[in-house]
Enzyme design. Structure first.
Site, PDB file in Angstrom:
ATOM      1  N   LEU A 398      36.656  43.238  25.953  1.00 21.67           N
ATOM      2  CA  LEU A 398      36.738  44.446  25.083  1.00 21.67           C
ATOM      3  C   LEU A 398      37.248  45.542  26.157  1.00 21.67           C
ATOM      4  O   LEU A 398      37.727  46.534  25.203  1.00 21.67           O
ATOM      5  CB  LEU A 398      35.071  44.620  24.863  1.00 21.67           C
ATOM      6  CG  LEU A 398      34.498  43.781  23.907  1.00 21.67           C
ATOM      7  CD1 LEU A 398      32.823  44.453  24.101  1.00 21.67           C
ATOM      8  CD2 LEU A 398      34.908  44.141  22.438  1.00 21.67           C
ATOM      9  N   GLY A 399      37.300  45.235  27.533  1.00 17.42           N
ATOM     10  CA  GLY A 399      37.735  46.408  28.176  1.00 17.42           C
ATOM     11  C   GLY A 399      37.877  46.053  29.684  1.00 17.42           C
ATOM     12  O   GLY A 399      36.929  45.004  30.048  1.00 17.42           O
ATOM     13  N   GLY A 401      37.544  47.820  33.647  1.00 17.29           N
ATOM     14  CA  GLY A 401      37.213  48.979  34.252  1.00 17.29           C
ATOM     15  C   GLY A 401      37.189  48.832  35.843  1.00 17.29           C
ATOM     16  O   GLY A 401      37.521  47.714  36.315  1.00 17.29           O
ATOM     17  N   GLN A 403      34.792  48.325  37.820  1.00 19.03           N
ATOM     18  CA  GLN A 403      33.804  47.580  38.216  1.00 19.03           C
ATOM     19  C   GLN A 403      33.908  46.021  37.766  1.00 19.03           C
ATOM     20  O   GLN A 403      33.425  45.371  38.309  1.00 19.03           O
ATOM     21  CB  GLN A 403      32.434  48.390  37.755  1.00 19.03           C
ATOM     22  CG  GLN A 403      32.186  49.363  38.410  1.00 19.03           C
ATOM     23  CD  GLN A 403      30.635  50.067  37.875  1.00 19.03           C
ATOM     24  OE1 GLN A 403      30.094  49.221  37.163  1.00 19.03           O
ATOM     25  NE2 GLN A 403      30.265  51.155  38.397  1.00 19.03           N
ATOM     26  N   GLY A 404      34.613  45.962  36.496  1.00 13.13           N
ATOM     27  CA  GLY A 404      34.842  44.696  36.040  1.00 13.13           C
ATOM     28  C   GLY A 404      35.227  44.680  34.716  1.00 13.13           C
ATOM     29  O   GLY A 404      35.665  45.648  34.049  1.00 13.13           O
ATOM     30  N   THR A 405      35.057  43.476  33.964  1.00 12.85           N
ATOM     31  CA  THR A 405      35.523  43.154  32.676  1.00 12.85           C
ATOM     32  C   THR A 405      34.226  42.895  31.729  1.00 12.85           C
ATOM     33  O   THR A 405      33.400  42.274  31.952  1.00 12.85           O
ATOM     34  CB  THR A 405      36.581  42.096  32.737  1.00 12.85           C
ATOM     35  OG1 THR A 405      37.534  41.851  33.496  1.00 12.85           O
ATOM     36  CG2 THR A 405      37.129  41.704  31.257  1.00 12.85           C
ATOM     37  N   VAL A 406      34.486  43.570  30.534  1.00 12.51           N
ATOM     38  CA  VAL A 406      33.474  43.482  29.569  1.00 12.51           C
ATOM     39  C   VAL A 406      34.043  42.516  28.386  1.00 12.51           C
ATOM     40  O   VAL A 406      35.009  42.583  27.958  1.00 12.51           O
ATOM     41  CB  VAL A 406      33.005  44.849  28.897  1.00 12.51           C
ATOM     42  CG1 VAL A 406      31.845  44.807  27.771  1.00 12.51           C
ATOM     43  CG2 VAL A 406      32.476  45.855  29.978  1.00 12.51           C
ATOM     44  N   LYS A 420      29.251  42.212  30.907  1.00 16.33           N
ATOM     45  CA  LYS A 420      29.976  42.659  31.726  1.00 16.33           C
ATOM     46  C   LYS A 420      29.887  41.801  33.092  1.00 16.33           C
ATOM     47  O   LYS A 420      29.072  41.495  33.591  1.00 16.33           O
ATOM     48  CB  LYS A 420      29.390  44.261  32.123  1.00 16.33           C
ATOM     49  CG  LYS A 420      30.170  44.930  33.109  1.00 16.33           C
ATOM     50  CD  LYS A 420      29.428  46.269  33.621  1.00 16.33           C
ATOM     51  CE  LYS A 420      30.290  47.141  34.387  1.00 16.33           C
ATOM     52  NZ  LYS A 420      29.838  48.071  34.640  1.00 16.33           N
ATOM     53  N   ASP A 515      30.036  59.631  36.510  1.00 17.49           N
ATOM     54  CA  ASP A 515      31.167  59.298  35.956  1.00 17.49           C
ATOM     55  C   ASP A 515      31.288  59.627  34.420  1.00 17.49           C
ATOM     56  O   ASP A 515      31.734  58.922  33.565  1.00 17.49           O
ATOM     57  CB  ASP A 515      31.494  57.791  36.364  1.00 17.49           C
ATOM     58  CG  ASP A 515      32.793  57.272  36.252  1.00 17.49           C
ATOM     59  OD1 ASP A 515      33.956  58.446  36.138  1.00 17.49           O
ATOM     60  OD2 ASP A 515      33.303  56.100  36.085  1.00 17.49           O
TER      61      ASP A 515
END
Length: 720
Positions: A398-399, A401, A403-406, A420, A515
């Site tokens: 899905l995306g 960032g 911190q990691g991948t979702v 996540k 954030d």
């Protein structure tokens, strides 16, 4: 690393020998453990070759040189005290490892508070034993991190539910997060230090400790840390060092570049004790079947008494005959079942290790204590999440960032979720923080945490699935089929303001998001806003006015005051929200192109346009077309106040929420009125251009008198 055949040899030895191994060893006399003419004792400790003292021929390499200080042996090259060499064949040496401490200024070891010494075994034949040691933290309300080469590679959380900060009565709970926590070590650890951080600003911490220590030292009955010795934990305040075990091997370079050679009679095999890539880096040795002693010295392997007598030989041949009669098929079947069982055990052990490393025991404890709502938070298995995400298929992403991948997933019950996967192995700080923060939030405009999975090397969090992406994508890549109307923008702004008001003022303890940005505002199936990504958020005490941290944030949304002072306040979230408001009003990105390869900061550009009476030159055309100028001006004025460089002059999120709710109430009434007039006066032009409008002529504040009633607005706020 032990060759598989030696396990078989040991089993045969136990079966056929009339003397048990310990008894057999007790009968051995004059076992050679050191090179000829070399002193083999320091104090009461025997020093087996390849370790040695004094003369170069007494040790295999300078790494194995022992210095005897006041009858205490030290590894000279590392200046580490040695307390035991274990068995000759174990490949282990026990050393005294430093204890890291924090907030211990009143103890005997106050000079070592916040110790910064780093143990470095790189390029040596030694590493910390993963199987024999544990990273342990003792204290109240701490985040303890194990660091290597400047990177956090492990950690755990310890909490206290009382004011007893000096005596850690762990009782029968073990070291599972209450007063004390533990986690396993990574493989091939050759360099480390430890840090202790406060879990919550309002917590009472007292003295805290972090250390790598031998499992046997901290276990009560060799039960591998199921229970801890209370006396041991309480004695930490009087200790500077604790026992830990190092694995070692004879490095290949030592065999090439020195006169030392391994004896020919013992069994020597390739090893990879110090290798990070599982390649061969050295050699280890063991005595042949029926012999014991030091295999690294010529003549050091001595026959076990009684092993080779006539009776034993007949027993051995009987065993060989019976084994042969079973046939190769039976052997293969047995090996297959053994392989399956070993593989299953290894997978289970690996999952348990990851579960502990990722804070699983603490999370289970919090669930059982009621601190985390069990109805809202669950522990998922890796098998379930792999099935849900098609083994984390890239098509399910899905995306991505910081911190990691979702990933998008579907559970066995048909529920759609977002999973996540944190980016960096061993860095569990963001995971623990996000879990702790979200477990305390219950707000309809904050993404709901469903649970977590701790069976993987990298922990996973499971959230409710939000189908319509994030505000940034929706705002800047508009879909004409579902346009971003003025009403929708105003509603999204109000919902996020309410969520931040909840975090700052209504939650049991204030929470700074840290954030706030349009990519962290998700839109559900009805395009309602949901605030997400709490990895850098912090829970603070009610009395605290700010949080001093290393500056973190997204360029374009970052509070300039926080950037210069490193002090994050609730007004820093207000500033970031002001940038989001400016995005909603203008349709521009926080950093946007102005041509010729140049870029402009939206916040400063927005402020400059208002001060130059050019507000409606930058407002999105759709907003101008659909919104009333008084309402747009009021929202713009609110964004202008949120973007004040002086944080004290910014409104609170409560004030922001009240004003936006008031503007929404007026906008709804106006829409109803306009719809009624359109029915009565069909064909009358519904829009006029506002040429010549000056922002300086009218930038009204919306106060409580513009609402229908104060109680109506407060009722709306209370529902958030």
């Amino acid at each position: 690393m032990i060759p598989q055949f030696t396990i078989f040899h040991i089993i045969i030895l136990i079966i056929i020998s009339p003397i048990s191994p310990p008894q057999a060893y007790a009968q051995l006399e004059d076992v050679i453990i050191a090179q000829n003419g070399c002193n083999s004792t320091c104090g009461e400790i025997s020093i087996p070759f390849p370790f040695g003292m004094n003369e170069p021929h007494c040790y295999a390499h300078k790494w194995f040189e022992i210095e005897c200080k006041s009858n205490t042996p030290y590894l000279k090259s590392l200046n580490l005290e040695v307390t035991d060499f274990n068995d000759y064949y174990s490949g282990l040496v026990q050393i005294m490892n430093p204890i890291y401490r924090s907030n211990c200024r009143h103890n005997k070891t106050s000079s070592n508070d916040n110790k910064t010494v780093t143990i470095n075994l790189r390029d040596s034949p030694f590493v910390y034993s993963q199987g024999e040691n544990t990273f342990l933290a003792v204290g109240c309300n701490n985040l303890a991190f194990l660091q290597s080469n400047g990177t956090k590679i492990g950690g755990c959380v310890s909490i206290c539910d009382d004011e007893n900060n000096n005596n850690f009565d762990v009782g029968s709970d073990g070291c599972n997060g209450r007063y004390c926590c533990k986690t396993s070590l990574p493989s091939h650890l050759s360099e480390f230090n430890a840090t202790l951080e406060v879990l919550r600003e309002d917590s009472s911490n007292g003295c805290s400790y972090a250390l790598i220590a031998s499992d046997y030292w901290i276990s009560l009955d060799n039960s591998y840390m199921d229970y801890l010795e209370v006396e041991t934990l309480n004695e930490l305040k009087n200790m500077e060092y604790a026992p830990a075990l190092l694995e070692w091997e004879i490095l290949n370079d030592m065999l090439i570049n020195s006169t030392f050679q391994l004896p020919s009679d013992p069994i020597c095999y390739d090893s990879n004790v110090t290798s990070l890539s599982n390649r061969t880096t050295g050699r280890q040795c063991r005595c042949s079947l029926g012999y014991t002693g030091n295999p690294y010295v010529s003549g050091g392997c001595t026959e076990i008494p009684g092993f080779f007598d006539k009776n034993n030989r007949s027993k051995k041949w009987a065993i060989v005959g019976v084994s042969s009669s079973l046939g190769s098929i039976g052997l293969l079947i047995g090996l297959w079942f053994l392989h399956k069982d070993m593989k299953k055990r290894m997978i289970k052990k690996r999952k348990e290790k990851f579960f502990k490393r990722n804070g699983g025991l603490l999370l289970k404890q919090r669930m059982s204590s009621g601190e985390v709502n069990v109805d809202r938070t669950a522990l998922f298995t890796l098998k379930d999440l792999k099935k849900a995400t098609e083994n984390f298929n890239k098509n399910r992403v899905l995306g991505k960032g910081g911190q990691g991948t979702v990933y998008k997933g579907m559970l066995v019950d048909g529920k759609i979720v977002a999973v996540k996967k944190f980016k960096v192995e061993g860095k569990v700080e963001e995971f623990i923080n996000e879990f702790v923060v979200l477990s305390q939030i219950n707000n309809r405009n904050v993404v709901k945490l469903l649970g977590c999975c701790l069976e993987t090397e990298i922990p996973l969090l499971v959230y409710e699935f939000i189908p319509n992406g994030n505000l940034f994508e929706y705002l800047h890549d508009q879909n004409e089929d579902i346009p971003m109307t003025w009403d929708m923008r105003l509603r999204i702004a109000t919902e996020i303001a309410g969520a931040l008001f909840y975090l700052h003022s209504i939650a049991s303890q204030p929470i700074y998001h840290r954030d706030v940005k349009s990519t962290n505002i998700l839109l559900d199936e009805k395009y309602r806003a949901k605030l997400a990504d709490f990895g850098t958020s912090r829970i603070i005490s009610i009395e605290a006015t700010h949080l001093t941290t290393v500056v973190q944030g997204t360029f374009g949304y970052l509070d300039p005051e926080y950037f210069h002072t490193s002090q994050f306040t609730e007004k820093s979230d207000v500033y970031s929200f002001g940038v989001v408001l400016a995005e909603l009003l203008t349709g521009k990105k926080p950093i946007f192109s102005v041509g010729s390869g140049e870029f402009q900061n939206l916040a400063s550009y927005f402020i400059q346009c208002i001060e130059d009476n050019m507000l409606f030159d930058i407002i999105d055309k759709r907003v101008i077309k659909e919104g009333e100028k008084e309402h747009i001006t009021a929202v713009a004025n609110l964004a202008y106040r949120c973007l004040e460089l002086n944080g004290r002059k910014r409104p609170t999120m409560k004030e922001v929420t009240l004003e936006l709710e008031g503007i929404r109430v007026l906008n709804k009434k106006l829409n109803v009125q306009q719809n009624h007039e359109e029915i009565e006066l069909a064909g009358i032009e519904e829009y006029q251009h506002w040429d010549g409008f000056s922002a300086s002529n009218s930038l009204p504040f919306v106060d409580s008198q513009t609402y229908s009633t104060d109680s109506e607005v407060m009722h709306i706020i209370a529902l958030k």
